[in-house]
Motif scaffolding. Structure first.
Motif, short mmCIF file in Angstrom:
data_model
loop_
_atom_site.label_atom_id
_atom_site.label_comp_id
_atom_site.label_asym_id
_atom_site.label_seq_id
_atom_site.Cartn_x
_atom_site.Cartn_y
_atom_site.Cartn_z
N THR A 1 -3.28 -3.73 4.64
CA THR A 1 -3.15 -4.30 3.30
C THR A 1 -4.21 -3.66 2.39
N GLY A 2 -3.78 -3.23 1.22
CA GLY A 2 -4.68 -2.51 0.32
C GLY A 2 -4.46 -1.01 0.36
N GLU A 3 -3.77 -0.57 1.40
CA GLU A 3 -3.51 0.88 1.52
C GLU A 3 -2.02 1.19 1.32
N GLU A 4 -1.34 0.34 0.54
CA GLU A 4 0.10 0.53 0.30
C GLU A 4 0.39 1.85 -0.41
N LEU A 5 -0.62 2.36 -1.13
CA LEU A 5 -0.38 3.60 -1.87
C LEU A 5 -0.21 4.80 -0.96
N SER A 6 -0.48 4.63 0.33
CA SER A 6 -0.25 5.73 1.26
C SER A 6 1.25 5.93 1.49
N VAL A 7 2.07 4.97 1.08
CA VAL A 7 3.52 5.12 1.19
C VAL A 7 4.00 5.92 -0.02
N ALA A 8 4.72 7.00 0.28
CA ALA A 8 5.08 7.98 -0.75
C ALA A 8 5.56 7.36 -2.06
N GLY A 9 6.59 6.54 -2.02
CA GLY A 9 7.18 6.03 -3.25
C GLY A 9 6.28 5.11 -4.05
N LEU A 10 5.32 4.47 -3.38
CA LEU A 10 4.46 3.51 -4.09
C LEU A 10 3.30 4.21 -4.82
N LYS A 11 2.99 5.41 -4.38
CA LYS A 11 1.91 6.18 -4.98
C LYS A 11 2.17 6.41 -6.47
N THR A 12 3.44 6.68 -6.78
CA THR A 12 3.77 7.12 -8.13
C THR A 12 4.64 6.13 -8.88
N ILE A 13 4.79 4.91 -8.37
CA ILE A 13 5.77 3.99 -8.96
C ILE A 13 5.35 3.55 -10.37
#
Length: 280
Positions: free
Chosen positions: A121-133
């Motif tokens: 939790t807190g590292e969701e941005l490591s998922v490709a689509g969430l980085k740039t949403i």
DNA sequence: CCCGCGTCCTGCGGGC
DNA sequence: TGCCCGCAGGACGCGG
């Protein structure tokens, strides 16, 4: 299949059904569905409690004890169902969460396009689509200033632009067609040629349409239903999507279907015409 | 950097 | 009838 309103409906259904439940064990039946090696994924989830379910755009964020989050994207046909232990396993069931109360949360997905990423939790941005949403399509997050800025910077056609999750989160093929029809904007109109009045109209319609669709529990096509078995009813309120050849509900002109960026695109050739720069 | 295209999968319906 | 093709509410990764 699901767009933001359908994912939100799933989120609410899952919250009712499994928030607070404990996972005894997990079976991954289709390894490519998850980001970790099958055994590592299964082991990490043993005995975790499902604390709550959040959503960002079309992503479900399943919050677990010990600061773990499953980032779950349903893509075209993913769904969650809750079944009693022992119920026959369908051929499209790919992940089974055995709960300690005897029920199972099952992830079903005919086309196997969906993905689950287990992250801290807190590292969701490591998922490709969430980085740039991009921003959520809400009054607060989707500001006129932001819309004006991003629309001014691109020559892309507005339909594919609306499908780009890094610009605005949550719109898919159905709602993109709907909001363009509501706003009387042609799907091929380059975004940097849309007037400020047009941008404001589009913004208002995006926000209102998504809210209305959530209120209607989303749009049901095929035999889609939510985790709680509740089918959406918003398909009855669609104005253009799937209405090729039928009269436009504003002017009676037959609705046209074309292909734009590989996606079926429905519009009224009379109400939605391509304008010149800033000519509304 | 941007854009378009192929790709991941399965099932269904239309046309021959 | 049976088969083949195109199509389906998504998005990533690649090459130009």
């Amino acid at each position: 299949m699901p767009e933001l309103p359908e994912v939100e409906t799933v989120r609410r259904g899952l919250t009712e059904l499994v928030a607070g439940s404990q996972i005894r064990s997990v079976d991954v039946l289709y390894a490519k569905m998850v980001n970790l090696p099958k055994v590592a994924f299964e082991k990490a989830l043993k005995n975790k409690t499902i604390e709550k379910i959040d959503r960002r755009g079309k992503y479900l964020l399943i919050r677990l004890s010990d600061d773990l989050t499953i980032v779950s994207h349903l893509r075209m046909e993913g769904k969650y169902d809750v079944e009693p232990e022992g119920a026959p396993i369908g051929k499209h069931t790919h992940v089974i969460f055995h709960l300690t109360d005897g029920r199972q949360l099952r992830y079903n997905d005919t086309r196997k396009f969906g993905r689950m990423n287990l992250v801290n939790t807190g590292e969701e941005l490591s998922v490709a689509g969430l980085k740039t949403i991009g921003p959520e399509p809400t009054e607060q997050d989707l500001t006129v200033d932001y819309m004006e800025t991003i629309f001014g910077k691109s020559k892309k056609m507005v339909k594919p632009f609306l499908l780009d999750q890094s610009k605005i989160a949550g719109l898919g093929n159905i709602y993109a067609d709907e909001v363009l029809w509501l706003s009387k904007i042609h799907p091929e109109q380059p975004v940097n040629s849309i007037s400020l009045a047009g941008i404001k109209r589009l913004r208002k319609n995006i926000i209102a349409e998504i809210q209305k669709a959530i209120a209607g529990h989303g749009t049901t096509v095929h035999s889609y239903s939510t985790a709680s078995g509740e089918a959406g009813n918003f398909q009855n309120q669609l104005n253009v999507y799937g209405r090729e050849g039928e009269p436009c509900l504003r002017c009676g002109t037959p609705i046209v279907k074309i292909k734009l960026a590989q996606r079926g695109t429905h519009f009224c050739p009379k109400c939605q015409v391509v304008h010149g720069v800033n000519n509304d």
